[in-house]
Write an enzyme that holds these catalytic residues in place. Sequence first.
Site, PDB file in Angstrom:
ATOM      1  NE  ARG A  31      -4.309  -1.492   1.646  1.00 24.35           N
ATOM      2  CZ  ARG A  31      -5.168  -2.089   2.453  1.00 24.35           C
ATOM      3  NH1 ARG A  31      -4.945  -2.095   3.754  1.00 24.35           N
ATOM      4  NH2 ARG A  31      -6.250  -2.658   1.988  1.00 24.35           N
ATOM      5  CE  LYS A 202     -21.867 -15.390   6.263  1.00 26.79           C
ATOM      6  NZ  LYS A 202     -22.083 -14.153   6.933  1.00 26.79           N
ATOM      7  N   GLY A 358     -12.945  -8.842  -2.989  1.00 26.80           N
ATOM      8  CA  GLY A 358     -13.111 -10.060  -2.201  1.00 26.80           C
ATOM      9  C   GLY A 358     -11.872 -10.918  -2.217  1.00 26.80           C
ATOM     10  N   GLY A 381     -13.699  -3.829   0.199  1.00 25.34           N
ATOM     11  CA  GLY A 381     -15.072  -3.368   0.459  1.00 25.34           C
ATOM     12  C   GLY A 381     -15.471  -2.205  -0.441  1.00 25.34           C
TER      13      GLY A 381
HETATM   14  P1  AMP Z   1     -15.854 -14.148   0.585  1.00 21.22           P
HETATM   15  O1  AMP Z   1     -15.109 -13.397   1.663  1.00 21.22           O
HETATM   16  O2  AMP Z   1     -17.325 -14.082   0.681  1.00 21.22           O
HETATM   17  O3  AMP Z   1     -15.286 -13.857  -0.788  1.00 21.22           O
HETATM   18  O4  AMP Z   1     -15.563 -15.701   0.907  1.00 21.22           O
HETATM   19  C1  AMP Z   1     -14.291 -16.227   0.758  1.00 21.22           C
HETATM   20  C2  AMP Z   1     -14.197 -17.474   1.578  1.00 21.22           C
HETATM   21  O5  AMP Z   1     -15.203 -18.379   1.199  1.00 21.22           O
HETATM   22  C3  AMP Z   1     -12.878 -18.153   1.381  1.00 21.22           C
HETATM   23  O6  AMP Z   1     -12.172 -18.169   2.587  1.00 21.22           O
HETATM   24  C4  AMP Z   1     -13.249 -19.553   0.925  1.00 21.22           C
HETATM   25  O7  AMP Z   1     -12.489 -20.558   1.569  1.00 21.22           O
HETATM   26  C5  AMP Z   1     -14.692 -19.675   1.347  1.00 21.22           C
HETATM   27  N1  AMP Z   1     -15.428 -20.598   0.498  1.00 21.22           N
HETATM   28  C6  AMP Z   1     -15.501 -20.614  -0.836  1.00 21.22           C
HETATM   29  N2  AMP Z   1     -16.246 -21.636  -1.268  1.00 21.22           N
HETATM   30  C7  AMP Z   1     -16.654 -22.327  -0.180  1.00 21.22           C
HETATM   31  C8  AMP Z   1     -17.454 -23.476   0.020  1.00 21.22           C
HETATM   32  N3  AMP Z   1     -17.968 -24.151  -1.008  1.00 21.22           N
HETATM   33  N4  AMP Z   1     -17.667 -23.870   1.278  1.00 21.22           N
HETATM   34  C9  AMP Z   1     -17.142 -23.204   2.318  1.00 21.22           C
HETATM   35  N5  AMP Z   1     -16.399 -22.083   2.188  1.00 21.22           N
HETATM   36  C10 AMP Z   1     -16.145 -21.650   0.958  1.00 21.22           C
END
Ligand code: AMP
Length: 400
Positions: A31, A202, A358, A381
């Site tokens: 950064r 999610k 993300g 974010g």
């Molecule tokens: P996000 O912060 O919403 O982009 O989520 C990223 C996280 O989701 C990562 O740490 C991944 O390990 C987790 N992730 C991705 N796919 C899956 C899955 N099928 N089941 C559980 N965790 C997951």
Amino acid sequence: MKNWKLDGRIALLRVDFNVPLEGGVIRDNTRIVRSLETIRYLTGKGARLVIFSHLGRPLKSLLPDGSLDTARFSLKPIAEELSRLLGTRVDFASDCGGPDTLARLQLLPPGGVLLLENTRFQPEEEKGNPEFARRLSSLGEFFVNDAFGAAHREHATTATIARFFDTDHKAFGFLMQEEVDNALRVLKNPEKPCTAILGGAKVSDKIGLINNLIQFCDTILIGGGMAYTFLRAQGYETGASLCESDKLELAISLLDRAQMAGVELMLPSDGVIAPSPEEGDHCKITAGPEVPAGSMGLDIGPRTLERYADKIRNSKTLLWNGPMGVFERQAFSSGTRGVAEAIAEATERGAYSLVGGGDSVAAIHQFGLAGRVSFVSTGGGAMLEMLEGRELPGIAAILH
Ligand code: AMP
């Protein structure tokens, strides 16, 4: 910024120096390095440059006696690193706009740099306090915001302060301008076909994003944990996979909205499953989208990857947000790696690709492919909110 006469004038620069620090040692200076272009430009034009940034959440981590943990959250080590990178002395004020700032500002020569102490040592910062912002704004004639990673916050030094400068005296820094330009390249008339690849844990984190993407994408490819909420909503067994059972109706309404808008929203047709993310040695590939009871879907399967990679290779604009599986573990990383490789291939054949908002940013670095896509955002974010079509406070305050 380009036509400002800065020689000997005071310019204020907000940056994002929120770097990982351990015991005063900077673990990753990316950064700081990314802000050098703007700093060199301003000092090169003879500005007396006052820089400020936040670091961590010091007011949420007070010492047991209620005082600030200055040893942990001070920007002093960053002043030293900045000085090293610039090859010139960077002065450091032990407050943010207080008596030490004023005293050091008096001595700051044209082309000199003064870094102020952590903006978040002041409770007024996160409250967006106008009086604090006004006081800081009065230190200089110009204001430059290069802190894209904090642009979605309505804080005193990320947004409020800019309102005390007219449009001829405030601007984006180079890093922020680049982030905004790249986001707009996707959001405003993207070259078609335009494909978004969405993953991550999610659905609930991505509702705003999907709603906005439906308005201009041709195809949305869904992977990661969020795919299982969609599959369950369609009536498939999803076993012990991540599933937000209170979001099933929402998933159906997003599928309906996509269909009405003529957007192809694709879901996994096979998956890599295991009893848990820790049991990669016991992983299997499913024949269809269903996950049996007691198993978790932890990556997209090879047939899904083939379908997704094919779409990606035939797209002209690509947006990637969120991993296709638990990519941090080797056994569940093939889907995410395969998607990243397809994006890199498409980019080499002339597509434009943006990775941002993300864990896909971490993934593209992990696979060593960051240099083979068009742009990797630095603002998690903030980029996500831009792609949701929202106007960010830090951006709006500079433009209006
Ligand atoms: P996000 O912060 O919403 O982009 O989520 C990223 C996280 O989701 C990562 O740490 C991944 O390990 C987790 N992730 C991705 N796919 C899956 C899955 N099928 N089941 C559980 N965790 C997951």
